[in-house]
Design a protein around this motif. Structure first.
Motif, PDB file in Angstrom:
ATOM      1  N   HIS A  48       0.839  -1.207   0.000  1.00 10.24           N
ATOM      2  CA  HIS A  48       0.000   0.000   0.000  1.00 10.24           C
ATOM      3  C   HIS A  48       0.874   1.257   0.000  1.00 10.24           C
ATOM      4  N   ARG A  51       2.395   1.826  -3.407  1.00 10.83           N
ATOM      5  CA  ARG A  51       1.403   2.334  -4.364  1.00 10.83           C
ATOM      6  C   ARG A  51       1.156   3.832  -4.135  1.00 10.83           C
ATOM      7  N   ASP A  55       1.912   6.882  -6.787  1.00 11.45           N
ATOM      8  CA  ASP A  55       0.884   7.871  -7.141  1.00 11.45           C
ATOM      9  C   ASP A  55       1.411   9.291  -6.927  1.00 11.45           C
ATOM     10  N   HIS A  61       2.478   1.819 -11.456  1.00  9.20           N
ATOM     11  CA  HIS A  61       2.924   0.919 -10.386  1.00  9.20           C
ATOM     12  C   HIS A  61       2.282  -0.449 -10.576  1.00  9.20           C
ATOM     13  N   TYR A  62       3.104  -1.471 -10.501  1.00  7.76           N
ATOM     14  CA  TYR A  62       2.623  -2.836 -10.674  1.00  7.76           C
ATOM     15  C   TYR A  62       3.071  -3.689  -9.502  1.00  7.76           C
TER      16      TYR A  62
END
Length: 373
Positions: A48, A51, A55, A61-62
């Protein structure tokens, strides 16, 4: 992007410098099946955080599911190594396999020109290839954990934090507006967040903890144990026996399920037999000729004078000064000097040790293949 401050800053730095950046996070294990969720990385809240960082930076993002690869190549090896009486370093195995083999291949398949990581090491061009060096911030030096990096991998991977102190990295995180700027560093092996190695091993290998004898090196049986997975070479506390003298674990005999103990001086090691030697130095290694260099036999020790020898297809390291508690399963890493600018020349896994004194063990005939770029 593991979700920590280092890899998040690397992604932001690359984006600021104009690169087309893709953030990748690896989901490496299922917490519920192996360990508790406390103090972990590479899963749960850390994914989390990665990610959110991506952002904020403004990059794709993978999350890649590498659980099966990680279990097979890191966790299972970790358990089997402990069962064999060794003291493994799973972080090296993770870098060697999952990150710099599997992930690197994925990066190339995506058409990437480089794979950037948050490790604290430096790399720089050396002729027509790249060389690996200790970082500016020696308190964060991770070169020991990257000894198995091959020349092909080294030419593709970049380490943007090698020239920065950790304090500056956190400053950069604040400048980039990253929420992880003050996130604590991970201190534990990611799949052993509570420090209980034996519990993890029991879950991976339910029949691993077999009882046996605690034996003094002079032959006396001093007591019993519940499994050699609870012990490591050099261990002083928690032996469960008392003879009136300080005792240390000097050897773990997996075949006989014995924990061999003795005085501290019995831990002094002068010669090491390596397996899976990785050489990334410039000069080729010649059979029979000793090569002076500097070696680290544990991550917390500075490089010390040593000599590397190849004899009959096997790699030996002679230490100029004996080291205490050198354990099979650990790494012996080579450098060209002992200062802060030292270049990493490679290294190998410690297979056997020969200690000073009359009870030194003999080396078995074992293959020790050398990989050299």
């Amino acid at each position: 992007m593991s979700g920590g401050v280092d890899s998040s800053v690397v992604a932001a730095m690359m984006k600021r410098e104009g690169y087309d950046v893709v953030g990748v996070t690896l989901q490496l294990y299922d917490h519920g099946a192996a360990v508790s969720k406390a103090k972990a990385c590479c899963a749960g809240v850390d994914i989390h955080d990665a990610r959110l960082a991506a952002d904020k930076i403004g990059i794709p993002h993978y999350v890649l599911d590498y659980e099966s690869r990680f279990k097979e190549q890191v966790m299972d090896r970790f358990a089997d190594s402990y069962i064999a009486g060794e003291t493994p370093i799973p972080c090296v195995s993770c870098n060697q396999t999952v990150k710099f083999t599997d992930l690197l291949k994925t990066a190339r398949d995506l058409g990437a020109d480089a794979l950037a990581t948050g490790h604290y090491v430096r790399s720089a061009p050396a002729g027509n290839k790249r060389a690996l060096y200790r970082p500016v911030d020696l308190d964060r030096d991770q070169s020991y954990f990257l000894f198995a990096t091959t020349q092909d991998q080294l030419d593709f991977v970049r380490f943007p934090l090698g020239g920065l102190p950790k304090a500056r990295v956190r400053e950069l995180a604040r400048e980039f507006g990253l929420a992880v700027a003050d996130k604590p560093d991970s201190q534990d092996i990611c799949f052993v967040p509570n420090g209980d190695y034996a519990e993890v091993i029991r879950k991976l290998r339910p029949n691993a903890a077999e009882p046996g004898a605690i034996v003094h090196m002079d032959g006396r049986v001093l007591g019993s144990h519940d499994g050699i997975i609870h012990y490591t070479v050099g261990q002083r506390r928690g032996l469960g026996v008392a003879t009136g003298e300080p005792l240390y674990v000097v050897r773990l005999d997996a075949d006989e399920k014995r924990v061999v103990v003795g005085p501290r001086e019995a831990l002094a090691t002068r010669t090491i037999l390596l397996r899976e030697l990785n050489w990334i130095g410039d000069a080729p290694l010649d059979e029979g000729e000793g090569l002076p260099l500097f070696a680290k036999v544990r991550s917390t020790r500075p490089p010390a004078p040593a000599t590397l020898r190849l004899l009959g297809g096997r790699a030996f390291v002679d230490l100029a000064t004996s080291e205490a508690g050198v354990a099979p399963g650990q790494a012996c890493v080579f450098f060209d000097s002992d200062d802060e600018t030292a270049r990493v020349l490679g290294g190998g896994w410690i297979h056997k040790t020969e200690r000073t004194g009359t009870w030194a063990v003999d080396f078995p005939q074992a293959e020790s293949p050398v990989s050299a770029a």
